[in-house]
Design an enzyme around this catalytic site. Structure first.
Site, PDB file in Angstrom:
ATOM      1  N   ASP A   1       0.823  -1.143  -0.011  1.00 49.21           N
ATOM      2  CA  ASP A   1       0.132   0.062  -0.116  1.00 49.21           C
ATOM      3  C   ASP A   1       1.071   1.134  -0.080  1.00 49.21           C
ATOM      4  O   ASP A   1       2.107   1.145   0.783  1.00 49.21           O
ATOM      5  CB  ASP A   1      -0.946   0.101   1.235  1.00 49.21           C
ATOM      6  CG  ASP A   1      -2.028   0.883   0.969  1.00 49.21           C
ATOM      7  OD1 ASP A   1      -3.117   0.176   1.197  1.00 49.21           O
ATOM      8  OD2 ASP A   1      -1.789   2.193   0.754  1.00 49.21           O
TER       9      ASP A   1
ATOM     10  N   TYR B   1     -12.355   7.333 -15.074  1.00 50.03           N
ATOM     11  CA  TYR B   1     -12.120   6.384 -14.095  1.00 50.03           C
ATOM     12  C   TYR B   1     -12.758   4.909 -14.553  1.00 50.03           C
ATOM     13  O   TYR B   1     -12.198   3.976 -14.434  1.00 50.03           O
ATOM     14  CB  TYR B   1     -12.780   6.753 -12.847  1.00 50.03           C
ATOM     15  CG  TYR B   1     -13.010   5.796 -11.784  1.00 50.03           C
ATOM     16  CD1 TYR B   1     -11.897   5.551 -11.049  1.00 50.03           C
ATOM     17  CD2 TYR B   1     -14.051   5.246 -11.636  1.00 50.03           C
ATOM     18  CE1 TYR B   1     -11.986   4.463 -10.028  1.00 50.03           C
ATOM     19  CE2 TYR B   1     -14.252   4.427 -10.769  1.00 50.03           C
ATOM     20  CZ  TYR B   1     -13.209   3.906  -9.890  1.00 50.03           C
ATOM     21  OH  TYR B   1     -13.319   2.921  -8.789  1.00 50.03           O
TER      22      TYR B   1
END
Ligand code: UDP
Length: 322
Positions: free
Chosen positions: A32, A151
């Site tokens: 992450d 997106y």
């Protein structure tokens, strides 16, 4: 014993998936970059002997290669999320979702992983008005004037990339099209409606409904979502599987506002706000969004998802109240 890499494992859905995989006995690695993911999302499993956390980006091939080495399964959840963020940072959105996915697929395929889960989005259905959305429907993306469709398109490209790796390189693949997911640790900062409504209701402030409020969504609790992701990915085989993961019942956003106010015992008002005022630009919002769950239920059973919208909202409200 399975070793799983979870990209975006410090995010909202990712952290719930990490807990589930650890509970199932897996060794878990989290990758992450902590842009929207948060360390405190993993506080319930911090220091777990089978958990390791790597701070790095899915666009960094060397970092991904080292994270994926020796892994049996990859759950690729790292992505730019939330309408607010997507509109504010369109370049980063496309880079993370397209280049990031390409990098993770390439390294996972090279490392010979046996299961790959790609977190896609209900956004890929775009402006489709065929309700409910079926996995084999056409994808109807809107004008490139709107960042939102960039997106949607980036998630569709990610799906095409994943299917290409499955077909040409034999990567065992499950693509989950995630519909509106709610639960603990979701934050309202990037647009998500439920944490925003709950926060406003508990603060006695107006709940802001964008547009007419007649647009619908079908919400699913994050616990049902990670159960679906885990069990479906265990079935990954030679034929790529594309599957909707979402709630069964649509609710209009204005009705959701009323529901949150009632369940929170709040006296907040509801205020209508234009999309321009809310997001700083016009948004081509979807009027309805509802999944066909037949394919998911063929594996997960007809009782899935188990948690009702009210039960889910009550959990979230109770947590925020305390
Ligand atoms: N929405 C709203 N008020 C808010 C945030 C969102 O009315 O404070 C609306 C938003 O315009 C959309 C729906 O709620 O129609 C769901 O928004 P969210 O960003 O949670 O998910 P998505 O748009 O990706 O379905």
């Amino acid at each position: 014993m399975t070793t799983a890499l979870v990209t975006g494992g410090a995010g909202f859905i990712g952290s719930h998936l990490v807990e589930r995989l650890l509970g199932a006995g897996c060794t878990v690695r989290v990758l992450d970059d902590f842009s929207t993911g948060r360390r405190e999302n993993l506080s319930s499993v911090a220091g777990h002997e089978r958990l390791s956390v790597i701070a790095g980006s899915v666009t960094d091939a060397a970092c991904v290669a080292s994270a994926v080495r020796g892994a049996d399964a990859v759950y690729h959840l790292a992505a730019a999320v939330g309408v607010t963020l997507i509109v504010a940072q369109p370049v980063r959105t496309l880079e993370t979702n397209v280049r990031g996915t390409e990098t993770v697929l390439a390294e996972a395929s090279r490392a010979g992983v046996r299961r790959f889960f790609l977190a896609s989005s209900s956004e890929v259905y775009g402006k489709s008005d065929r309700i409910p959305f079926d996995e084999d429907d056409d994808l109807l993306i809107g004008s490139s004037r709107y960042c939102r469709w960039g997106y949607a398109c980036s998630k569709a490209v990610a799906e095409f990339l994943a299917v290409a790796y499955a077909r040409e390189r034999g990567l065992p693949l499950v693509v989950g099209r995630l519909f509106n997911t709610i639960g603990l640790r979701q934050v309202g900062a990037y647009g998500m409606v439920v944490p925003r409504f709950v926060r406003a209701a508990l603060a006695g402030e107006p709940l802001e409904v964008y547009g007419t409020g007649r647009q619908t969504r079908a919400f699913i609790d994050v616990r049902d979502m990670v159960e679906g992701i885990h069990r479906l990915t265990d079935r990954a085989g030679p034929e790529p599987l594309i599957v909707n993961l979402g709630g069964e019942r649509e609710i209009a956003i204005a009705d959701l506002a009323a529901r949150v106010i009632r369940l929170a015992g709040s006296s907040s008002a509801v205020r209508q706000v234009s999309y321009e005022a809310a997001y700083g630009e016009a948004i081509d919002d979807m009027e309805r969004r509802c999944p066909s769950l037949a394919r998911a239920r063929a594996v997960l059973g007809s009782a899935w998802p188990h948690i009702s919208l009210d039960a889910s909202l009550e959990t979230i409200i109770a947590f925020h109240r305390s």
